[in-house]
Design a protein around this motif. Structure first.
Motif, PDB file in Angstrom:
ATOM      1  N   GLU A 140       0.847  -1.194   0.000  1.00 10.06           N
ATOM      2  CA  GLU A 140       0.000   0.000   0.000  1.00 10.06           C
ATOM      3  C   GLU A 140       0.882   1.244   0.000  1.00 10.06           C
ATOM      4  OE1 GLU A 140      -3.559  -0.183   2.592  1.00 10.06           O
ATOM      5  OE2 GLU A 140      -2.883   1.739   3.359  1.00 10.06           O
ATOM      6  N   ARG A 141       0.731   2.067  -0.994  1.00  7.66           N
ATOM      7  CA  ARG A 141       1.464   3.336  -1.079  1.00  7.66           C
ATOM      8  C   ARG A 141       0.626   4.432  -0.417  1.00  7.66           C
ATOM      9  NH1 ARG A 141       6.291   2.821  -4.003  1.00  7.66           N
ATOM     10  NH2 ARG A 141       6.505   0.582  -4.250  1.00  7.66           N
ATOM     11  N   PRO A 142       1.240   5.563  -0.070  1.00 10.35           N
ATOM     12  CA  PRO A 142       0.404   6.656   0.441  1.00 10.35           C
ATOM     13  C   PRO A 142      -0.686   6.975  -0.581  1.00 10.35           C
ATOM     14  CG  PRO A 142       2.717   7.174   0.729  1.00 10.35           C
ATOM     15  CD  PRO A 142       2.659   5.935  -0.115  1.00 10.35           C
ATOM     16  N   MET A 143      -1.926   7.002  -0.161  1.00 13.91           N
ATOM     17  CA  MET A 143      -2.996   7.193  -1.146  1.00 13.91           C
ATOM     18  C   MET A 143      -4.116   8.113  -0.701  1.00 13.91           C
ATOM     19  SD  MET A 143      -4.549   3.385  -1.193  1.00 13.91           S
ATOM     20  CE  MET A 143      -5.227   2.571   0.228  1.00 13.91           C
ATOM     21  N   TYR A 144      -4.149   8.446   0.603  1.00 10.63           N
ATOM     22  CA  TYR A 144      -5.252   9.299   1.049  1.00 10.63           C
ATOM     23  C   TYR A 144      -4.833  10.759   0.976  1.00 10.63           C
ATOM     24  CZ  TYR A 144      -6.590   4.782   2.916  1.00 10.63           C
ATOM     25  OH  TYR A 144      -6.886   3.451   3.052  1.00 10.63           O
ATOM     26  N   ALA A 145      -5.384  11.492   0.009  1.00 12.98           N
ATOM     27  CA  ALA A 145      -5.006  12.901  -0.142  1.00 12.98           C
ATOM     28  C   ALA A 145      -5.438  13.695   1.082  1.00 12.98           C
ATOM     29  CB  ALA A 145      -5.640  13.475  -1.400  1.00 12.98           C
ATOM     30  N   GLY A 146      -4.837  14.845   1.246  1.00 12.62           N
ATOM     31  CA  GLY A 146      -5.141  15.673   2.414  1.00 12.62           C
ATOM     32  C   GLY A 146      -3.874  16.265   3.002  1.00 12.62           C
ATOM     33  N   TRP A 147      -2.733  15.839   2.494  1.00 16.39           N
ATOM     34  CA  TRP A 147      -1.443  16.358   2.953  1.00 16.39           C
ATOM     35  C   TRP A 147      -1.402  17.856   2.673  1.00 16.39           C
ATOM     36  CZ3 TRP A 147       1.973  15.696   6.255  1.00 16.39           C
ATOM     37  CH2 TRP A 147       3.351  15.911   6.086  1.00 16.39           C
ATOM     38  N   GLY A 148      -1.037  18.611   3.699  1.00 16.38           N
ATOM     39  CA  GLY A 148      -1.022  20.065   3.509  1.00 16.38           C
ATOM     40  C   GLY A 148      -2.311  20.732   3.964  1.00 16.38           C
TER      41      GLY A 148
ATOM     42  N   PRO B  21       0.767  22.874   8.207  1.00 19.30           N
ATOM     43  CA  PRO B  21       0.085  21.881   7.368  1.00 19.30           C
ATOM     44  C   PRO B  21       0.947  20.645   7.105  1.00 19.30           C
ATOM     45  CG  PRO B  21      -0.242  24.083   6.477  1.00 19.30           C
ATOM     46  CD  PRO B  21       0.759  24.217   7.592  1.00 19.30           C
ATOM     47  N   TYR B  22       2.250  20.780   7.238  1.00 17.18           N
ATOM     48  CA  TYR B  22       3.127  19.636   6.954  1.00 17.18           C
ATOM     49  C   TYR B  22       3.747  19.070   8.223  1.00 17.18           C
ATOM     50  CZ  TYR B  22       2.369  21.317   2.263  1.00 17.18           C
ATOM     51  OH  TYR B  22       1.761  21.724   1.099  1.00 17.18           O
ATOM     52  N   GLY B  23       3.103  19.318   9.356  1.00 15.74           N
ATOM     53  CA  GLY B  23       3.502  18.642  10.588  1.00 15.74           C
ATOM     54  C   GLY B  23       4.656  19.272  11.346  1.00 15.74           C
ATOM     55  N   GLN B  24       5.029  20.497  10.996  1.00 15.17           N
ATOM     56  CA  GLN B  24       6.095  21.176  11.736  1.00 15.17           C
ATOM     57  C   GLN B  24       5.499  22.000  12.883  1.00 15.17           C
ATOM     58  OE1 GLN B  24       9.435  20.879  10.512  1.00 15.17           O
ATOM     59  NE2 GLN B  24       8.444  19.373   9.183  1.00 15.17           N
TER      60      GLN B  24
END
Ligand code: GLA
Length: 632
Positions: A505-513, A521-524
């Motif tokens: 399974e590759r990363p597939m659920y959009a929503g990053w950012g 938005p990028y976890g910083q």
């Protein structure tokens, strides 16, 4: 650190032209124009996350009336109904065929004998008489998921190609009227396989058994999904739901498994929206499903909740021999404001598991009227600390040990946004034991355990709340994401049904950012010109947040381009609106410039909007921070 400057309130006269530049005039063309209203989904009946039971995890398509009514009876007899478990949902497998030529759906008479005289009304009457609500299942396409993936399942619909088309496609008005008006259902789950699995080249279609329908949903790839096409169908379904439920007593469950960037827009189209593929009764899959919702705290509100899928307590890693895992599953779902839908065969569920479903203190967190999904106060791959602000101002805190070694976790007052010089009391919601600490304490958490407490202390903001403490009242109406990307932080498990074949399974659920509480938005960590902010909202430029104001009088925040931005060129202007009127505007701020303080009067304002506007178009490179944003 340079002292942030306070913004000048605009003089009243200067505001006049802006007053006329109303939301309505702009809305069609400018998504950042204020609208003066809350735009997340508020139809239907989901002020709190729905609770109940669904047939799928225990029975798949092998369902019948006795199994479902048996679950309903145990829900009532065990006292779970009185604790809020209300929806009894029939999942896939109920349909026999679509009668021709009138297109009316027919249930399987052998499995649902009470439908023989014409449909489900006697069945839903029975559930209603028990004080329960009834749910039904359908699909966006012409055919359902079990038809797509169920092999030669004997429980699939029967008849000609047209008779076996039991999904909503082409029949939205007819079917919604049948389910809600004629049959008396209160809940509908709309699956998406019909828009995913029936391409002209698929073996199903080639066999001649199914008509082709161009796939517009692709779970593995957001770029191969046609988002407007999926949304358009949900819009039609909503119109039909409204028409056929004059009293508004319905609940719409979106089930497109995190595909098509639905983690960003599900909140605008339905009451609950699946954030991932199906849960399975094993630990790695729990991690995937939990992760798919855990960082989407700003995308869940009263009326529109993230749905990491039903509970699988009662099977596999969550059966009565795995109480640690089963309790973690329940505690985490409660903290995420997930629907609490049990999926076990309740007729035979051991009491130890019934006691988990029945933990009234944990249910109360999930059903807390403020509707704040927990926020990650500490986020590592092995241990996470989730904090949920309750309507009372108290907190719920969960310490989640994802891994296989015991952990002595440090829990601090700061995690809870409580003062470190005042006593914090904790009540363990499983053992009911009380304890107290000042500043910090250690909590031993066993492998796969989730410690969950109710916490009382003195809030950092005695008279108010940070916006990040009230995600249920903050809606990223426009989150600035222009190119949906898969979220790499979601645990990738190996599926039971494919083993380790292929590439996994590759990363597939959009929503990053997407927008975040207490994080960029990028976890910083939120950080403007070298100053970090433990509290605040992180979002991309060209965004608009809607905030419901619960009678607060002032809004304070320190705004600027976040230090994590790659775009060092474009400036961002921050604007705050109250019920559509401009209340404050920052200077144009670039990367590296100190935060500017905005302090404004919001007394009497119902909807506050926070807009960050830039001439830059690559928003993904321009995260901005609303540092320490708070209402007081
Ligand atoms: C999909 C859904 C499941 C269930 C099945 C029924 O896989 O995600 O929750 O409804 O379909 O076939």
């Amino acid at each position: 650190m340079q002292k942030p400057r306070t913004v000048r309130r605009l003089p009243r006269l200067a505001l006049l032209p802006l007053l006329f530049a109303t939301a309505a005039a702009h809305a069609a063309t400018d998504p950042l124009a204020p609208t003066a209203h809350w735009s997340a989904y508020a139809a239907g009946r989901a002020a709190m996350p729905p609770m109940g039971w669904s047939s799928w995890n225990a029975f798949g398509t092998d369902i019948d009336e006795a199994k479902i009514l048996g679950a309903a009876q145990r829900i009532v007899d065990s006292g779970l109904a009185a604790k809020g478990y209300r929806y009894i949902n029939i999942d896939d497998g109920w349909a026999l065929r679509r009668r021709q030529p009138d297109g009316r759906l027919v249930a399987r008479p052998d499995r649902f004998p009470s439908t023989a005289a014409g449909g489900f009304r006697p069945f839903t009457d029975k559930l209603h008489a028990m004080g329960l609500k009834a749910g039904i299942y359908s699909d966006l396409g012409r055919n359902t998921c079990s038809q797509a993936y169920g092999g030669d399942d004997p429980n699939l619909p029967k008849g000609s190609v047209l008779e076996r088309e039991v999904g909503l496609y082409g029949h939205i008005d007819q079917d919604i009227a049948l389910f809600f008006r004629d049959w008396g259902f209160d809940f509908i789950k709309v699956d998406g396989c019909g828009l995913r699995a029936y391409g002209a080249d698929s073996p199903k279609v080639k066999s001649g058994d199914y008509r082709a329908l161009k796939p517009v949903l692709d779970l593995e790839s957001v770029t191969r999904s046609d988002i407007p096409a999926v949304q358009a169908e949900f819009t039609q379904i909503n119109a039909a739901l409204k028409r056929n439920n004059p009293d508004g007593d319905f609940l719409l469950s979106l089930c497109v498994w995190g595909a098509a960037d639905v983690r960003a827009w599900g909140k605008d189209f339905g009451n609950i929206s699946r954030t991932s593929d199906d849960i399975r009764p094993n630990w790695p899959r729990l991690l995937s499903n939990y992760d798919s919702a855990a960082r989407r705290e700003l995308y869940a509100h009263p009326g529109s909740w993230n749905d990491p899928d039903m509970l699988f307590i009662g099977a596999g890693d969550f059966d009565a021999n795995h109480l640690v895992e089963a309790k973690s599953h329940f505690a985490l779902w409660a903290m995420l404001n997930a629907p609490l839908m049990t999926g076990a065969d309740l007729r035979t569920t051991p009491q130890a598991l019934m006691d988990i479903f029945g933990n009234a203190d944990i249910i109360a967190l999930n059903q807390d009227p403020a509707g704040n999904q927990a926020v990650l106060a500490y986020d590592a791959d092995d241990v996470q600390i989730l904090v949920k602000t309750l309507a009372s101002g108290e907190k719920a805190v969960a310490i989640f040990n994802r891994g296989l070694a015991p952990v002595d976790a440090d829990l601090t007052a700061q995690h809870l946004k409580f003062r470190k010089d005042a006593t914090v009391t904790l009540t363990d919601l499983w053992s009911k034991e009380n304890s107290a600490f000042t500043n910090e304490t250690k909590v031993r958490v066993a492998p796969r355990e989730t410690k969950i407490f109710r916490a009382q202390g003195t809030r950092e903001l005695a008279q108010g709340l940070y916006l990040s403490e009230q995600p249920g009242s903050v809606n990223p109406a426009v989150d600035g994401v222009t190119k949906p990307q898969a979220d790499p932080t979601i645990f990738r498990s190996s599926f039971g049904w494919t083993g380790t074949k292929g590439q996994g399974e590759r990363p597939m659920y959009a929503g990053w950012g997407g927008a975040r509480a207490d994080s960029t938005p990028y976890g910083q960590t939120l950080r403007i010109a070298g100053t970090t902010y433990a509290s605040g909202i992180g979002i991309l430029a060209n965004s608009r947040l809607e905030v419901r104001n619960h009678d607060y009088r002032r809004l304070n925040t320190l705004v600027g381009v976040d230090d994590s931005a790659q775009d060092r060129t474009h400036a961002v202007t921050f604007m705050v609106y109250g019920d559509g009127k401009l209340l404050a505007k920052s200077r144009a701020l670039r990367w590296g410039q100190p935060a500017q303080a905005l302090t404004l009067d919001v007394a009497g304002v119902k909807v506050i909007e926070l807009v960050a506007k830039s001439a830059g178009t690559a928003n993904e490179q321009l995260p901005v921070s609303w540092g320490n944003a708070a209402l007081q």
